[in-house]
Design an enzyme around this catalytic site. Sequence first.
Site, mmCIF file in Angstrom:
data_model
loop_
_atom_site.group_PDB
_atom_site.id
_atom_site.type_symbol
_atom_site.label_atom_id
_atom_site.label_comp_id
_atom_site.label_asym_id
_atom_site.label_seq_id
_atom_site.Cartn_x
_atom_site.Cartn_y
_atom_site.Cartn_z
ATOM 1 N N CYS A 43 73.302 95.621 -10.288
ATOM 2 C CA CYS A 43 72.580 97.215 -8.991
ATOM 3 C C CYS A 43 71.582 96.255 -8.458
ATOM 4 C CB CYS A 43 73.069 97.906 -9.697
ATOM 5 S SG CYS A 43 71.939 99.288 -9.144
ATOM 6 N N LYS A 51 72.956 95.632 -1.237
ATOM 7 C CA LYS A 51 73.951 96.624 -0.174
ATOM 8 C C LYS A 51 74.110 97.934 0.185
ATOM 9 C CE LYS A 51 76.647 99.198 -1.503
ATOM 10 N NZ LYS A 51 77.358 99.411 -2.821
ATOM 11 N N GLU A 183 82.731 97.312 1.681
ATOM 12 C CA GLU A 183 81.428 97.737 2.368
ATOM 13 C C GLU A 183 81.172 96.109 3.677
ATOM 14 O OE1 GLU A 183 80.052 98.971 -1.646
ATOM 15 O OE2 GLU A 183 79.862 100.505 -0.862
ATOM 16 N N HIS A 439 74.129 126.391 8.850
ATOM 17 C CA HIS A 439 74.370 126.556 9.826
ATOM 18 C C HIS A 439 73.580 125.701 10.448
ATOM 19 C CE1 HIS A 439 77.172 126.872 13.437
ATOM 20 N NE2 HIS A 439 75.887 127.612 14.045
ATOM 21 N N GLU A 444 79.152 122.294 6.600
ATOM 22 C CA GLU A 444 79.981 123.978 5.985
ATOM 23 C C GLU A 444 80.997 123.791 5.729
ATOM 24 O OE1 GLU A 444 78.243 126.104 9.747
ATOM 25 O OE2 GLU A 444 77.785 124.737 10.172
#
Length: 466
Positions: A43, A51, A183, A439, A444
Amino acid sequence: MSEYDYDLFVIGAGSGGVRAARLSAELGARVAIAEEYRIGGTCVIRGCVPKKLLVYGSSYGSEFRDARGFGWACDKLAFDWPTLIGNVRREVDRLNGVYTRTLEKAGVARFLTRAVLEDANTIRLADRDGTISARTILVATGSHPVIPDVPGREHLITSNECFLLEKLPASLVIIGAGYIGMEFASIFNGLGVKVTVLYRGDQVLRDFDMDLRDGLAEAMRNRGVDLRMDTEIASITKEGEGYRVHLKRGDSVAAGLVMAATGRIPNTQGLGLEKIGVALGPNGRVVVDEFSKSSVDNIYAVGDVTDRKNLTPVAIHDANAFAETLFNGTPTKVDYSVIPTAVFSQPEIGTVGLSEEKARELKGQGAIDIYKTSFRPLRSMISGRDEKTLMKLVVDMKTDKVLGVHMLGPDAAEIVQMAAIALRLGATKDDFDKTMPLHPSAAEELVTLRHKWEMPAPVAGSDAAA
Ligand code: NDP
């Protein structure tokens, strides 16, 4: 005086191993850890973290293009790979130092060499004579990329080597359309490399929600990635400075580099596990119970080596539970029921819970309500980007519980992480509806989805139409 040198010996200093070692030491155990490559594991050293930095780096090209509509003049763009990869490597070195110091501070003894088991309590280290003993062993050795068994496989690189490239190829062929395929195709495409993805299946990202799969494939094609489905590899040959990938159906593709993104398998080879009776499952994974215990009483395993759900946060949860169980007197199981995940493709996917297809399979065809929307984000109205964001809720008709939240578009990972809390708490569609929208935001939309999606009526067959 204990009969063992250590209470716990951890093999592998990746996300799972480092967490287990540190916590166990902080709980009073005498702990040692062995790592044959670099502390931090996949990782940190050659996976998620570098990455994600490459994802950021590769997004700027399209960001600059978008900026023009907002009045910015960005006409003389130049990209320098050595600068990006150099900075990424420096950050990896920094994190490697942070992880090392964390272990040091916790009083964990570190052995930077390969460890193998002689018996259930004895470890041999490759760089010295003699052995070390421990009451408990934790196998946290992770996984490594699978290279497909085709003629010319020696020409393939994997995601590991992408972090070692000194220059970018002009073109790249990627085999496989899972997490890594999507990816890295996006990263290299964003950096100006001509990318072709060859996939044996009929749509990218098997097992993801079909709307996400279709939406991502369309968006990536629009961004210039050549995605070829139903395509199997026959062989790879060297050609000039690059390679040629020969396909089973007869044609071929030329590329500067060819990358296998064809899955990963557990690192259990040559550790001595079989010899001491540790049961291994398919692909050599360590078979463990719900407390991460193997078939041998004092040997445990966490993370990718157990091939449960191969994600860093899962390995870390496994490790936390292991330390609690063994060294804090609290038997702890990990709850795997709600695991959000992201694909850092461009655009990005965030997903948690059941796909529409899985929900229909588990609950029955007519037992699911679907709410979905697809819209151009506000920003695109000025940037001119013609890419839609997709949001989708999968709802249990009977209980009104939200079973799945799926998103394709900017910030999908960030948004879905928060939605995962709601799913974990058993939120219903009504709870989503009663939540006040924030908003103006994209998120939303998730709490303002009012209309059920109706499955289109079957189109009249050719017979009827005739
Ligand atoms: P995946 O399992 O996600 O995808 C593998 C891909 O390779 C699939 O498209 C698969 O096809 C194909 N494939 C497998 N074997 C062959 C073969 N012999 N010939 C041709 N194609 C083949 O694996 P990845 O390598 O992409 O990633 C490994 C794991 O790492 C992931 O599963 C995930 O757990 C983790 N990861 C997570 C990330 C994240 O959280 N963002 C990022 C990167 C990795 P098919 O679908 O037909 O099987």
